[in-house]
Design an enzyme around this catalytic site. Structure first.
Site: not given
Lengths: 434, 434
Positions: B259, B262, B328-329, B362, B421
């Site tokens: 990670q 990145h 996220e992961h 991924d 209505h």
């Protein structure tokens, strides 16, 4: 005079495009004011919320009276007319039954390579529901927003409703109780949205905020998005009615007006294949307008934003026009609506046949009345159980399964220049777990 | 030095809160620039897109060369290494198989009152996929964004990818072809987002725009939201690994680094119940850092945003911490991950056991790698087939069914002050259809 279009006329395409592109609402630019209020609530909590409530709602609160107590709800509910109580209970039951069918199922399987794969749905932990005050304080909206959250399994459902000069609609409190709302706070505006998103000393934060509101509320929801989830920002309401000449023109007229009475930015459109029927509807509509309490509003909406579109053949011509409008509400007022239903792709909710006025869906049919407006039904959906849940995907590899799929994964990682990604796979092939 | 927290220390709660609240990314304020570009593309179409492409990408285009031709894609694809081609094909197959399971089913039933009720899923008509240029031009992202659209049944899938100085990654073109992308345009930035949202003379507009991008692209997506649907605005990537001492520390170290490599705003967190094991991981991580091509980036991410959290008991203490991070992961690197899996609620994707490095997800496992970041997994989901579809609810009443449910609906309408209505329901009880 309402706009009339005819697909057989040479300038139809240009006129229809202009109609589709028309703006019905000026958006007030309140972003900076809202941003200051949110920041203040974020840093000062209850104190800021209480100050803004004093200023905007003319109401003096303390941290102890922010929340509407169970006793107050009991008291308000006890005075509600029995018939109305029962009507709301029928609505809550039917809405609950429909939304129960929306509960999604996850899945789990092991594929040929031996990889365990799955998808799991879980509810958000806490949801906040904004309910407007004043004349737009609708008990039906409380049911429509809170019941899907409850069905989804949300642990904590919180409602905020402004109480200008101390007044709250008792039906709104009853609806909250019926829908299983856990906490009710008598606050509104951007300050209430801030309290839900960031939390205060008294109000714990939520994960998702839903519900309608004015320009300040809408701007506040946009700004807290990311910190919490939000539902769509609703625009003015719309109806599109596809009707043949075999309808009672008065029924179609009153259906058109039931949207128009919401708001002068609302839009009512009739598509029909019969000019004489269209004229009858217009006549019936004029007759009805004079008798409606909200007739002036409905007239402004109809004359500014309404339209009658004449087509040659309903089944052949209407569906593509419907898809381009992508209406919030679509009535298919024909004897055999299924043929049209199959050809239409984009609409928030569809009402079938001559005996299904849109208003039945606003209250009691079961599906949600919070629906995508302003052509957004092309890509979005009405509120539902899924809006209070989220998906988690699951992958599990054994040593053997990893071997099976490792090579292409590592190759792609290295091709993308992400070396550690590749190594995290490769090292597990060469070495031992410990 | 990476941050270390210990749940047994007295100041843990305060320190953990501060850690959770930390901002990892400064958001560039490019809103006004983007707004001007969008407005220009909206009014001038191709001409504006071509001008911005000349300015930002140093590339001279004409309306005829905006689109990447099939021959150009053939040519680019023909030079791709066979192993890479095959790896991408395996990925496309596996991603397609997993996403096929996400296809939702509608429902239709008639209830006790005789009301026909249903929910129908339909795909959006056209989807646009933004693919970044340069080093972040990832073929895996093309598959992850385009395949769910294809599986959903989207009629037209369009891709935009900037081509600075004329260069496009051939693997991106191959991935587009494999994923069934219909049109590829060599444009990027806010101008490409504008072209997708509003359409130009050459590029027909789409209904939904997905895919990652820089600050300009993110701002443009925010601004066109409403005209079209958008996916989430992704923040920097995160991993949280729950690992016991029986793991190979080097495996956990390289996963944390996968990670961190990145982006320096990426975040890697280890939760373990063993201080000695944590020290081993740190040591292994240091050793790996020196060998990575992106080691400097990974080090900055790890030292600025990484954390090691020591707990007493993994099963008892880790799940609530995981839920508060909502990563996220999430890797559950233990022998029996299911017990933890059951207790965790908020995570984008979960990777089970010692042999499931996040990187396998991924590329090739099958689930999507576009996942909610920055704690948004509390309320949102990874990209999937549902993001390219929408729900329409359906109600159909016969004359008798309407009679069954009319009274409470009309009562609620009148209680809300919406007379038309109420009348739209009541008039159908008294009068005849024609």
């Amino acid at each position: 005079m309402v706009l009339r279009l005819d697909t057989r006329s040479g300038d139809f395409e240009a006129a229809f495009r202009e109609f589709l592109g028309g703006k019905r609402e000026a958006s007030a630019d309140v972003g900076e004011t809202v941003s200051a209020i949110l920041e203040d609530v974020r840093s000062r909590g209850d104190e800021a919320v209480i100050e803004y409530t004093r200023r905007f709602d003319r109401l003096e609160l303390t941290p102890d009276t922010l929340r509407v107590s169970a006793a107050e709800i009991d008291e308000a509910v006890s005075k509600i007319d029995r018939d109305l109580y029962d009507a709301l209970a029928v609505a809550a039951d039917r809405i609950g039954a429909f939304h129960g069918r929306q509960l999604p199922e996850g899945f789990c399987y092991t594929d040929n390579a031996g990889v365990r794969l799955g998808q799991r749905w879980t509810p958000v932990s806490a949801a906040g529901l904004y309910v407007p005050g004043g004349t737009a304080s609708y008990p039906s909206s409380v049911l429509m927003n809170a019941i899907p959250a409850r069905v989804a399994g949300v642990g904590r459902v919180v409602m905020v409703v402004p109480s200008p000069d101390g007044v709250i609609n008792p039906l709104v409190l009853l609806a909250a109780r019926m829908a299983g709302v856990d906490e009710v706070y008598r606050i509104g505006g951007a300050q209430a949205v801030g309290a839900l998103a960031y939390g205060t000393q008294t109000i714990a934060p939520v994960d998702k905020i839903v519900g309608p509101g004015n320009a300040w509320v809408a701007a506040a929801k946009r700004q807290v998005f990311g910190t919490v989830g939000i539902d769509m920002i609703a625009g003015p309401s719309e109806i599109l009615i596809v009707a043949d000449r075999l309808n009672n023109p008065d029924w179609i007229a009153i259906d058109l007006l039931s949207q128009a009475e919401h708001d002068e930015a609302a839009q009512s459109i009739l598509i029909t294949d019969d000019a004489a029927f269209a004229a009858e509807v217009e006549k019936a509509l004029e007759a009805r307008l004079g008798l409606l309490t909200r007739g002036d509003m409905a007239r402004r909406s109809w004359e500014r934003h309404g339209a009658i579109i004449l087509v040659e053949d309903l089944l052949r011509d209407a569906p593509s026009l419907v898809d381009r409008v992508a209406p919030e509400h679509l009535e298919l007022a024909v004897a055999e609506p299924d043929a049209l239903l199959e050809r239409v792709h984009h609409a928030g909710a569809i009402f079938l046949g001559r005996y299904t006025p849109e208003a039945i869906g606003d209250y009691i049919a079961g599906p949600n009345h919070v629906l995508p407006t302003s052509r957004t039904a092309r890509f979005s959906s009405g509120l539902g159980v899924l809006d209070f849940m989220k998906r988690t995907t699951i992958v599990g590899c054994s040593a053997d399964a990893l071997k099976c799929i490792a090579a292409p994964a590592a190759r792609l990682a290295h091709a993308e220049g992400l070396q550690a990604h590749g190594l995290s796979i490769e090292t597990r092939l060469d070495d031992s777990a410990r």
